[in-house]
Design a protein around this motif. Structure first.
Motif, mmCIF file in Angstrom:
data_model
loop_
_atom_site.group_PDB
_atom_site.id
_atom_site.type_symbol
_atom_site.label_atom_id
_atom_site.label_comp_id
_atom_site.label_asym_id
_atom_site.label_seq_id
_atom_site.Cartn_x
_atom_site.Cartn_y
_atom_site.Cartn_z
ATOM 1 N N VAL A 101 36.711 21.959 17.634
ATOM 2 C CA VAL A 101 37.637 21.636 16.552
ATOM 3 C C VAL A 101 38.060 20.176 16.706
ATOM 4 O O VAL A 101 38.712 19.814 17.687
ATOM 5 N N PRO A 102 37.677 19.316 15.760
ATOM 6 C CA PRO A 102 38.098 17.909 15.852
ATOM 7 C C PRO A 102 39.594 17.801 15.560
ATOM 8 O O PRO A 102 40.062 18.288 14.534
ATOM 9 N N TRP A 103 40.336 17.171 16.429
ATOM 10 C CA TRP A 103 41.792 17.196 16.316
ATOM 11 C C TRP A 103 42.368 15.787 16.410
ATOM 12 O O TRP A 103 42.007 15.006 17.293
ATOM 13 N N HIS A 104 43.268 15.506 15.507
ATOM 14 C CA HIS A 104 43.984 14.234 15.501
ATOM 15 C C HIS A 104 45.437 14.535 15.855
ATOM 16 O O HIS A 104 46.155 15.152 15.080
ATOM 17 N N SER A 105 45.871 14.093 17.035
ATOM 18 C CA SER A 105 47.185 14.503 17.524
ATOM 19 C C SER A 105 48.318 13.971 16.647
ATOM 20 O O SER A 105 49.304 14.665 16.428
ATOM 21 N N ALA A 106 48.200 12.759 16.152
ATOM 22 C CA ALA A 106 49.283 12.207 15.336
ATOM 23 C C ALA A 106 49.402 12.934 14.005
ATOM 24 O O ALA A 106 50.499 13.073 13.456
ATOM 25 N N MET A 107 48.272 13.390 13.470
ATOM 26 C CA MET A 107 48.297 14.139 12.218
ATOM 27 C C MET A 107 48.569 15.625 12.451
ATOM 28 O O MET A 107 48.916 16.343 11.512
ATOM 29 N N GLY A 148 29.912 16.559 8.840
ATOM 30 C CA GLY A 148 30.955 15.565 8.644
ATOM 31 C C GLY A 148 31.180 14.645 9.819
ATOM 32 O O GLY A 148 30.571 14.768 10.891
ATOM 33 N N LEU A 149 32.074 13.704 9.586
ATOM 34 C CA LEU A 149 32.520 12.753 10.596
ATOM 35 C C LEU A 149 34.038 12.793 10.577
ATOM 36 O O LEU A 149 34.657 12.686 9.509
ATOM 37 N N PHE A 150 34.642 12.933 11.754
ATOM 38 C CA PHE A 150 36.076 13.170 11.826
ATOM 39 C C PHE A 150 36.770 12.091 12.659
ATOM 40 O O PHE A 150 36.178 11.518 13.574
ATOM 41 N N ARG A 151 38.013 11.860 12.314
ATOM 42 C CA ARG A 151 38.856 10.938 13.064
ATOM 43 C C ARG A 151 39.675 11.767 14.044
ATOM 44 O O ARG A 151 40.389 12.704 13.638
ATOM 45 N N VAL A 152 39.589 11.456 15.328
ATOM 46 C CA VAL A 152 40.285 12.236 16.347
ATOM 47 C C VAL A 152 41.123 11.305 17.216
ATOM 48 O O VAL A 152 40.820 10.114 17.360
ATOM 49 N N MET A 153 42.171 11.861 17.797
ATOM 50 C CA MET A 153 43.016 11.073 18.691
ATOM 51 C C MET A 153 43.724 12.001 19.648
ATOM 52 O O MET A 153 44.277 13.034 19.239
ATOM 53 N N ALA A 154 43.709 11.648 20.918
ATOM 54 C CA ALA A 154 44.400 12.432 21.939
ATOM 55 C C ALA A 154 45.862 12.008 22.022
ATOM 56 O O ALA A 154 46.260 10.931 21.555
ATOM 57 N N ILE A 196 54.913 1.804 20.323
ATOM 58 C CA ILE A 196 54.287 3.129 20.294
ATOM 59 C C ILE A 196 52.861 3.014 19.767
ATOM 60 O O ILE A 196 51.925 3.610 20.312
ATOM 61 N N ARG A 197 52.696 2.247 18.682
ATOM 62 C CA ARG A 197 51.359 2.085 18.108
ATOM 63 C C ARG A 197 50.383 1.512 19.145
ATOM 64 O O ARG A 197 49.229 1.928 19.234
ATOM 65 N N ARG A 198 50.864 0.544 19.930
ATOM 66 C CA ARG A 198 49.983 -0.108 20.899
ATOM 67 C C ARG A 198 49.745 0.752 22.136
ATOM 68 O O ARG A 198 48.779 0.540 22.869
ATOM 69 N N ALA A 199 50.632 1.720 22.393
ATOM 70 C CA ALA A 199 50.563 2.476 23.636
ATOM 71 C C ALA A 199 49.588 3.635 23.601
ATOM 72 O O ALA A 199 49.194 4.155 24.639
ATOM 73 N N GLY A 200 49.203 4.075 22.420
ATOM 74 C CA GLY A 200 48.339 5.242 22.316
ATOM 75 C C GLY A 200 46.947 4.993 22.861
ATOM 76 O O GLY A 200 46.521 3.855 23.074
ATOM 77 N N GLN A 201 46.229 6.080 23.094
ATOM 78 C CA GLN A 201 44.870 5.970 23.604
ATOM 79 C C GLN A 201 43.898 5.520 22.515
ATOM 80 O O GLN A 201 42.754 5.190 22.793
ATOM 81 N N GLY A 202 44.368 5.484 21.294
ATOM 82 C CA GLY A 202 43.518 5.041 20.202
ATOM 83 C C GLY A 202 42.736 6.185 19.594
ATOM 84 O O GLY A 202 42.382 7.153 20.259
ATOM 85 N N ALA A 203 42.469 6.054 18.312
ATOM 86 C CA ALA A 203 41.685 7.063 17.610
ATOM 87 C C ALA A 203 40.215 6.695 17.645
ATOM 88 O O ALA A 203 39.847 5.532 17.838
ATOM 89 N N SER A 204 39.361 7.675 17.439
ATOM 90 C CA SER A 204 37.917 7.452 17.439
ATOM 91 C C SER A 204 37.277 8.394 16.432
ATOM 92 O O SER A 204 37.942 9.246 15.840
ATOM 93 N N TYR A 205 35.982 8.229 16.249
ATOM 94 C CA TYR A 205 35.220 9.069 15.329
ATOM 95 C C TYR A 205 34.284 9.988 16.104
ATOM 96 O O TYR A 205 33.689 9.575 17.112
ATOM 97 N N VAL A 206 34.144 11.220 15.613
ATOM 98 C CA VAL A 206 33.175 12.148 16.201
ATOM 99 C C VAL A 206 32.484 12.903 15.065
ATOM 100 O O VAL A 206 33.118 13.250 14.073
ATOM 101 N N PRO A 207 31.187 13.169 15.203
ATOM 102 C CA PRO A 207 30.506 14.006 14.212
ATOM 103 C C PRO A 207 30.843 15.474 14.452
ATOM 104 O O PRO A 207 31.357 15.847 15.514
ATOM 105 N N TYR A 208 30.559 16.299 13.457
ATOM 106 C CA TYR A 208 30.785 17.727 13.624
ATOM 107 C C TYR A 208 29.952 18.260 14.779
ATOM 108 O O TYR A 208 28.762 17.937 14.924
#
Length: 461
Positions: free
Chosen positions: A321-327, A250-256, A304-316
């Motif tokens: 564990v691919p983690w999306h902090s906002a979710m 898979g391909l996952f959406r992640v965000m710190a 807040i939306r503009r201040a985040g580090q931004g989300a990115s994509y990573v393959p498995y």
């Protein structure tokens, strides 16, 4: 900012400059258009007939690129969400002209005066879109939603569906929606709250002309129908992410999480707007208290939306564990293949594993290449969005040269002090010495260039 009221075309030159600067495409190469015309004529041959099920769509009234249609049924105490996603892969050949162009674009670009679509309109707003003018091929995901909001992918199939009603956020009536629609959204929201998810749904910014000349910046908070509709997409993406991770693909959406510097800047921004952010509250805790109907709180939500580090994509990756902090969860993008390149491949991988088949090599290979392509596309989209907001800010302040404004310093760097105006949702810079983040300033607006999206302030005190 998706909508601009601009009766005198005061913003037209600025938007044209943005399109030129960022090389926003205004059409497609002839070979791509010809291939899309041919692809649009393809008749589905690998799809089950699900036209007896009443699917509907829910989008902005003007939307024609419809990625999703849905039906909901009860199964004991669970709800079954049947989420039909446009079967873009049915029309797009790997390595063909349409595919090659899509890999160049990455995603649809949105500007207030129109969009630059990922796929030619004959597909994205025609044959592949789940419009109500006839049956359409789709990939239907069945997601089981438990009473506590837990989600699980129950199945996936290629199917022919019929959109029984193109419903609009702005005026949808409850009796036009499945009876379980509100319940499903409430379950997903409750699960988010338990996870500690921190999704911020900021309002759209709109620049409106005012009587007597000039403009004002207004905010349109998300409608309840939009928020409930988003819950279905979220549920599907979470269920798909879990299924992909369990099958080691898979391909996952992640965000710190936002870093400490970003949080400090946001605290100064809150001060600028006169918002009380208790020192003991985290950003997650504070943002849950914000009301998008209040202009200053709405502006802070955008900050807040503009201040985040931004989300990115990573393959498995095995053991990661691919983690999306906002979710507050493992998350994937699968529900907007007409608008995002990556979604097409996630849909195809999920379709394969849900039916006990091997993920096609073309899909597995794409997962390794997509992060860089999507990062470039996301970056371009972000820069275009930021340029549009900058343009809106300059138009908002046109004619107010010479005026004094209160501001708070939010950050310092080699270019000077970044400031947040206290009474307007405007971020700018000023040459300032001997100041620290959090300091209150008085600044004078000395010059405006809407075409270059430039505001010039001088410090007064």
């Amino acid at each position: 900012m998706k909508a601009i009221a601009d009766p005198d075309n005061a913003l037209g030159r600025g938007l044209a400059a943005i399109r030129t600067q960022f090389q926003v495409p205004d059409s497609f190469p002839p070979a791509v258009l010809a291939a899309a015309d041919d692809a649009a004529k393809r008749a589905p041959t690998a799809h089950a007939d699900r036209t007896a099920t009443r699917f509907v769509t829910l989008d902005p009234a003007s939307s024609t690129d419809l990625d999703q249609a849905f039906a909901i049924e009860s199964a004991g105490s669970d709800l079954l969400l049947h989420y039909a996603i446009a079967d873009v892969a049915w029309f797009v050949d790997d390595g063909g002209a349409i595919d090659t162009e899509a890999w160049t674009r990455g995603e649809t670009l949105y500007l207030p005066d129109g969009k630059a679509p990922l796929y030619p309109p004959v597909l994205s707003q025609g044959a592949a879109s789940l419009l109500p003018d006839g049956p359409r091929p789709a990939v239907v995901f069945t997601v089981r939603v438990a009473p506590n909001g837990a989600v699980k992918l129950d199945g996936a199939e290629r199917a022919i569906v019929r959109n029984a009603a193109k419903l609009a956020y702005e005026n949808v009536a409850d009796d036009a929606l499945p009876t379980q629609f509100t319940d499903l959204a409430a379950r997903i929201q409750a699960a988010e709250d338990r996870r500690g998810a921190a999704r911020v749904d900021p309002p759209e910014q709109e620049v409106d002309a005012v009587v007597g000349g000039g403009f004002e910046l207004a905010f349109r908070p998300p409608l309840v129908s939009e928020q409930r509709n988003a819950a279905m997409s979220l549920a599907t993406n979470l269920a798909i992410a879990d299924a992909l991770e369990a099958h080691h693909t898979g391909l996952f959406r992640v965000m710190a999480e936002p870093d400490e510097g970003a949080v400090r800047r946001l605290r100064h921004t809150a001060t600028a707007f006169g918002l009380t952010w208790p020192a003991t509250d985290t950003l997650d805790q504070f943002e849950r208290t914000l009301d998008a109907k209040d202009p200053k709180q709405a502006a802070f939500m955008l900050a807040i939306r503009r201040a985040g580090q931004g989300a990115s994509y990573v393959p498995y990756r095995e053991g990661v564990v691919p983690w999306h902090s906002a979710m507050a969860a493992t998350y994937a993008h699968a529900t907007a293949p007409l608008r995002r390149l990556a979604d097409r491949y996630v849909v195809m991988a999920t379709l394969a594993i849900a039916n006990g088949e091997a993920v096609p090599d073309t899909v597995s290979g794409a997962f390794a290449r997509l992060p860089a392509v999507m990062a470039k596309a996301d970056s371009l989209a972000g820069r275009v969005d930021r340029a549009v907001i900058d343009l809106a800010e300059t138009v908002l302040l046109k004619g107010r040269e010479g005026e004094l404004f209160g501001a708070v310093v939010t950050d310092l760097d080699e270019r000077g002090a970044r400031i947040q105006l206290s009474d307007l949702p405007v971020v700018a810079r000023v040459d300032a010495k001997n100041v620290e983040p959090g300091d209150a300033l008085r600044v004078r607006l000395t010059a405006i260039d809407p075409v270059q999206r430039a505001l010039h302030f001088d410090r007064v005190n």
